[in-house]
Design a protein around this motif. Structure first.
Motif, PDB file in Angstrom:
ATOM      1  N   PHE A  18      33.367 -42.216  43.889  1.00 59.62           N
ATOM      2  CA  PHE A  18      34.131 -40.978  44.032  1.00 59.62           C
ATOM      3  C   PHE A  18      33.230 -39.873  44.560  1.00 59.62           C
ATOM      4  O   PHE A  18      32.018 -39.886  44.383  1.00 59.62           O
ATOM      5  N   THR A  19      33.878 -38.944  45.245  1.00 61.42           N
ATOM      6  CA  THR A  19      33.176 -37.818  45.845  1.00 61.42           C
ATOM      7  C   THR A  19      33.806 -36.531  45.329  1.00 61.42           C
ATOM      8  O   THR A  19      35.022 -36.453  45.177  1.00 61.42           O
ATOM      9  N   TYR A  20      32.955 -35.555  45.045  1.00 60.15           N
ATOM     10  CA  TYR A  20      33.473 -34.256  44.612  1.00 60.15           C
ATOM     11  C   TYR A  20      32.648 -33.130  45.212  1.00 60.15           C
ATOM     12  O   TYR A  20      31.529 -33.326  45.658  1.00 60.15           O
ATOM     13  N   GLN A  21      33.243 -31.949  45.228  1.00 63.21           N
ATOM     14  CA  GLN A  21      32.591 -30.731  45.714  1.00 63.21           C
ATOM     15  C   GLN A  21      32.121 -29.914  44.523  1.00 63.21           C
ATOM     16  O   GLN A  21      32.779 -29.917  43.474  1.00 63.21           O
ATOM     17  N   VAL A  22      31.018 -29.218  44.691  1.00 62.47           N
ATOM     18  CA  VAL A  22      30.544 -28.264  43.696  1.00 62.47           C
ATOM     19  C   VAL A  22      30.771 -26.876  44.301  1.00 62.47           C
ATOM     20  O   VAL A  22      30.002 -26.434  45.147  1.00 62.47           O
ATOM     21  N   PRO A  23      31.872 -26.208  43.909  1.00 57.69           N
ATOM     22  CA  PRO A  23      32.222 -24.932  44.542  1.00 57.69           C
ATOM     23  C   PRO A  23      31.122 -23.868  44.477  1.00 57.69           C
ATOM     24  O   PRO A  23      30.908 -23.134  45.442  1.00 57.69           O
ATOM     25  N   SER A  24      30.422 -23.792  43.361  1.00 55.67           N
ATOM     26  CA  SER A  24      29.432 -22.728  43.189  1.00 55.67           C
ATOM     27  C   SER A  24      28.211 -22.876  44.089  1.00 55.67           C
ATOM     28  O   SER A  24      27.544 -21.892  44.398  1.00 55.67           O
ATOM     29  N   SER A  25      27.913 -24.116  44.518  1.00 56.96           N
ATOM     30  CA  SER A  25      26.715 -24.340  45.327  1.00 56.96           C
ATOM     31  C   SER A  25      27.017 -24.863  46.729  1.00 56.96           C
ATOM     32  O   SER A  25      26.152 -24.842  47.597  1.00 56.96           O
ATOM     33  N   GLY A  26      28.236 -25.372  46.927  1.00 63.73           N
ATOM     34  CA  GLY A  26      28.584 -25.934  48.229  1.00 63.73           C
ATOM     35  C   GLY A  26      28.128 -27.370  48.423  1.00 63.73           C
ATOM     36  O   GLY A  26      28.293 -27.932  49.507  1.00 63.73           O
ATOM     37  N   TYR A  27      27.557 -27.982  47.393  1.00 63.51           N
ATOM     38  CA  TYR A  27      27.113 -29.374  47.504  1.00 63.51           C
ATOM     39  C   TYR A  27      28.308 -30.317  47.548  1.00 63.51           C
ATOM     40  O   TYR A  27      29.347 -30.056  46.953  1.00 63.51           O
ATOM     41  N   LEU A  28      28.113 -31.439  48.227  1.00 60.46           N
ATOM     42  CA  LEU A  28      29.051 -32.548  48.229  1.00 60.46           C
ATOM     43  C   LEU A  28      28.331 -33.709  47.557  1.00 60.46           C
ATOM     44  O   LEU A  28      27.217 -34.076  47.958  1.00 60.46           O
TER      45      LEU A  28
ATOM     46  N   GLY B 273      28.846 -28.760  32.583  1.00 55.46           N
ATOM     47  CA  GLY B 273      28.596 -28.286  31.227  1.00 55.46           C
ATOM     48  C   GLY B 273      28.967 -26.829  31.019  1.00 55.46           C
ATOM     49  O   GLY B 273      29.259 -26.420  29.905  1.00 55.46           O
ATOM     50  N   ASP B 274      28.961 -26.030  32.102  1.00 50.81           N
ATOM     51  CA  ASP B 274      29.327 -24.620  31.982  1.00 50.81           C
ATOM     52  C   ASP B 274      30.817 -24.377  32.205  1.00 50.81           C
ATOM     53  O   ASP B 274      31.277 -23.245  32.240  1.00 50.81           O
ATOM     54  N   GLY B 275      31.588 -25.471  32.378  1.00 53.57           N
ATOM     55  CA  GLY B 275      33.035 -25.354  32.534  1.00 53.57           C
ATOM     56  C   GLY B 275      33.537 -25.353  33.963  1.00 53.57           C
ATOM     57  O   GLY B 275      34.746 -25.341  34.192  1.00 53.57           O
ATOM     58  N   GLU B 276      32.625 -25.377  34.942  1.00 46.50           N
ATOM     59  CA  GLU B 276      33.063 -25.393  36.340  1.00 46.50           C
ATOM     60  C   GLU B 276      33.718 -26.736  36.670  1.00 46.50           C
ATOM     61  O   GLU B 276      33.159 -27.786  36.398  1.00 46.50           O
ATOM     62  N   ASN B 277      34.913 -26.676  37.243  1.00 43.16           N
ATOM     63  CA  ASN B 277      35.646 -27.877  37.639  1.00 43.16           C
ATOM     64  C   ASN B 277      35.217 -28.279  39.047  1.00 43.16           C
ATOM     65  O   ASN B 277      35.177 -27.449  39.949  1.00 43.16           O
ATOM     66  N   PHE B 278      34.900 -29.563  39.234  1.00 41.21           N
ATOM     67  CA  PHE B 278      34.475 -30.073  40.531  1.00 41.21           C
ATOM     68  C   PHE B 278      35.642 -30.841  41.153  1.00 41.21           C
ATOM     69  O   PHE B 278      35.969 -31.946  40.694  1.00 41.21           O
ATOM     70  N   PRO B 279      36.275 -30.290  42.182  1.00 41.99           N
ATOM     71  CA  PRO B 279      37.408 -30.990  42.808  1.00 41.99           C
ATOM     72  C   PRO B 279      36.992 -32.335  43.414  1.00 41.99           C
ATOM     73  O   PRO B 279      36.007 -32.418  44.140  1.00 41.99           O
ATOM     74  N   ILE B 280      37.772 -33.358  43.089  1.00 40.83           N
ATOM     75  CA  ILE B 280      37.513 -34.703  43.620  1.00 40.83           C
ATOM     76  C   ILE B 280      38.164 -34.778  44.998  1.00 40.83           C
ATOM     77  O   ILE B 280      39.353 -34.506  45.147  1.00 40.83           O
ATOM     78  N   THR B 281      37.364 -35.143  45.994  1.00 35.56           N
ATOM     79  CA  THR B 281      37.876 -35.179  47.365  1.00 35.56           C
ATOM     80  C   THR B 281      38.303 -36.570  47.792  1.00 35.56           C
ATOM     81  O   THR B 281      39.156 -36.707  48.660  1.00 35.56           O
ATOM     82  N   GLN B 282      37.692 -37.602  47.199  1.00 34.21           N
ATOM     83  CA  GLN B 282      38.118 -38.967  47.474  1.00 34.21           C
ATOM     84  C   GLN B 282      37.556 -39.903  46.411  1.00 34.21           C
ATOM     85  O   GLN B 282      36.589 -39.578  45.734  1.00 34.21           O
ATOM     86  N   GLN B 283      38.207 -41.064  46.286  1.00 32.93           N
ATOM     87  CA  GLN B 283      37.729 -42.082  45.360  1.00 32.93           C
ATOM     88  C   GLN B 283      38.255 -43.433  45.785  1.00 32.93           C
ATOM     89  O   GLN B 283      39.265 -43.529  46.490  1.00 32.93           O
ATOM     90  N   HIS B 284      37.525 -44.479  45.340  1.00 30.94           N
ATOM     91  CA  HIS B 284      37.894 -45.840  45.734  1.00 30.94           C
ATOM     92  C   HIS B 284      37.408 -46.834  44.677  1.00 30.94           C
ATOM     93  O   HIS B 284      36.258 -46.772  44.238  1.00 30.94           O
ATOM     94  N   TRP B 285      38.278 -47.729  44.278  1.00 30.28           N
ATOM     95  CA  TRP B 285      37.945 -48.838  43.376  1.00 30.28           C
ATOM     96  C   TRP B 285      37.997 -50.111  44.210  1.00 30.28           C
ATOM     97  O   TRP B 285      39.027 -50.432  44.803  1.00 30.28           O
TER      98      TRP B 285
END
Length: 136
Positions: A89-99, A70-82
Motif C-alpha cells: 500500500f501507498t500513502y501520502q504524508v500531508p504535513s511533509s509531502g512524502y509518498l 502517533g500525533d493523530g495525522e491521517n495519511f491518505p491511502i492512494t493505492q493498495q494491492h493484495w
C-alpha cells in the motif's frame, strides 16, 4: 553527474535494498511466517514511527483501512494491492509531502515484517525494512 542519473541510481539502490530485505526474511527458514490475508487483520503499530495501520478483510482480501501517525495525522491511502502473499500500500504524508510505500511481507505471532520506501518532495528516495507489532 546529472540529477536524473542520480535519481535513477537512488531508485535502483532503493529497489535493491528492498529485494535484499525480502530475501533475508525468506531466508530465515520460513517457519512460522504466515502471509495469509486473515493473519494481517488487526491494528499494527510501526515500531519506528509509532503510526498505526488498520487492516480488515473485504471480500476475503486484506485491505488497509487507515494509517494514522502517533500525533493523530491521517495519511491518505492512494493505492493498495493484495497479491495473495503480500499486501502493498501507498500513502501520502500531508504535513511533509512524502509518498510512502509499505509492503507487509509476513506475520509471525504478533510481529509483522515489512519493507518500505519513500520519496521526498525533492525526489530523494530512501528504503529499508522494519517490524510492526500487533496492538489489537
Amino acid at each position: 553527474m546529472k540529477k536524473s542519473t542520480r535519481r535513477g541510481l537512488a531508485l535502483l539502490c532503493a529497489l535493491l535494498l528492498l529485494a535484499q530485505a525480502a530475501c533475508s526474511l525468506h531466508g530465515r527458514g520460513g517457519g512460522g511466517l504466515s502471509p495469509e490475508g486473515a493473519a494481517l487483520v488487526g491494528t499494527w503499530e510501526d515500531l519506528e514511527t509509532g503510526s498505526l495501520t488498520i487492516v480488515a478483510l473485504r471480500e476475503g482480501r486484506p485491505v488497509v483501512q487507515s494509517v494514522v501517525d502517533g500525533d493523530g495525522e491521517n495519511f491518505p491511502i492512494t493505492q493498495q494491492h493484495w497479491d495473495g502473499r503480500t499486501l502493498t500500500f501507498t500513502y501520502q504524508v500531508p504535513s511533509s509531502g512524502y509518498l510512502v510505500e509499505i509492503v507487509f511481507i509476513g506475520v509471525e505471532g504478533e510481529r509483522l515484517a515489512a519493507t518500505w520506501s519513500n520519496q521526498a518532495p525533492d525526489g530523494q528516495i530512501a528504503a529499508g525494512s522494519q517490524d510492526f507489532q500487533r496492538v489489537r
